[in-house]
Enzyme design. Sequence first.
Site, PDB file in Angstrom:
ATOM      1  N   ASP A 103       0.685  -1.100  -0.029  1.00 40.00           N
ATOM      2  CA  ASP A 103       0.010   0.072  -0.169  1.00 40.00           C
ATOM      3  C   ASP A 103       0.741   1.254  -0.132  1.00 40.00           C
ATOM      4  O   ASP A 103       0.600   2.102  -0.755  1.00 40.00           O
ATOM      5  CB  ASP A 103      -1.192   0.201   0.992  1.00 40.00           C
ATOM      6  CG  ASP A 103      -0.351  -0.206   2.530  1.00 40.00           C
ATOM      7  OD1 ASP A 103       0.825  -0.344   2.461  1.00 40.00           O
ATOM      8  OD2 ASP A 103      -0.991  -0.089   3.513  1.00 40.00           O
ATOM      9  N   ASP A 138       7.043   4.109   3.335  1.00 44.19           N
ATOM     10  CA  ASP A 138       7.300   5.158   4.302  1.00 44.19           C
ATOM     11  C   ASP A 138       8.504   5.280   4.603  1.00 44.19           C
ATOM     12  O   ASP A 138       9.651   5.634   3.808  1.00 44.19           O
ATOM     13  CB  ASP A 138       6.284   5.248   5.379  1.00 44.19           C
ATOM     14  CG  ASP A 138       6.413   6.512   6.158  1.00 44.19           C
ATOM     15  OD1 ASP A 138       7.154   7.523   5.937  1.00 44.19           O
ATOM     16  OD2 ASP A 138       5.999   6.439   7.457  1.00 44.19           O
ATOM     17  N   PHE A 147      -0.585  11.617   7.172  1.00 44.74           N
ATOM     18  CA  PHE A 147      -0.983  10.336   7.488  1.00 44.74           C
ATOM     19  C   PHE A 147      -2.062  10.268   6.517  1.00 44.74           C
ATOM     20  O   PHE A 147      -3.026  10.612   6.492  1.00 44.74           O
ATOM     21  CB  PHE A 147      -1.353  10.065   8.833  1.00 44.74           C
ATOM     22  CG  PHE A 147      -1.234   8.654   8.945  1.00 44.74           C
ATOM     23  CD1 PHE A 147      -0.157   8.041   9.415  1.00 44.74           C
ATOM     24  CD2 PHE A 147      -2.564   7.919   9.159  1.00 44.74           C
ATOM     25  CE1 PHE A 147      -0.285   6.198   9.490  1.00 44.74           C
ATOM     26  CE2 PHE A 147      -2.543   6.562   9.334  1.00 44.74           C
ATOM     27  CZ  PHE A 147      -1.332   5.885   9.524  1.00 44.74           C
TER      28      PHE A 147
END
Length: 177
Positions: free
Chosen positions: A101, A104, A153
């Site tokens: 997904d 980071d 986020f």
Amino acid sequence: MLAEYELGEVIFSQKEIEDRAAVLGAEISKDYEGKQLILVGILRGAVMWMSEVMKHITGDVEIDFMALSSYGALTKSSGVVKINMDLNCDVTGKDVLIIEDIVDSGTTLTYLKGYLEGRNPSSVKICTLLDKPTGRRTELEADYVGFECPPVFIVGFGLDVNQKYRNLPYITSVVTE
Ligand code: IMP
Ligand code: MG
């Protein structure tokens, strides 16, 4: 009871994501022509993105899943990765494409890539819906990137905060003070 969060504006719409998946799916089809491609979806965040991309992959493709978790805080990766569910299939000699997904810090996928390379596949590459380069703490680079995203986020299209919002068909952010 799940906490309520305030959500920001739409960052990537359903249409933008679907169109991008079609482009990447076509690219992947070309790059893996004649190869034994296996898509490894990372549960749970990658499910929507994986199903979107695989619709556009022509030719034979196998799919499998793994579940990983990183210990620690809710919205920050801790750097320690745990495998909660491993592959069912043998990847020896196959071309593995990890479907994730978001990248980071890169900690999760750096670990996973090394782990899968230890099983003698022919290759291991990464296709991620989102890339958040500002968060990177490793050298990791994804091979196929849906979108580069801002340092906020993200939730939606599979991504969650505290298991919420995975079902949103678009990508948005959680508003933090
Ligand atoms: P990394 O190991 O720091 O690259 O973290 C990757 C994992 O952390 C992803 O697979 C997500 O599950 C989670 N993550 C990182 N950033 C976000 C975000 O903005 N929203 C939701 N989950 C995130
Ligand atoms: Mg994840």
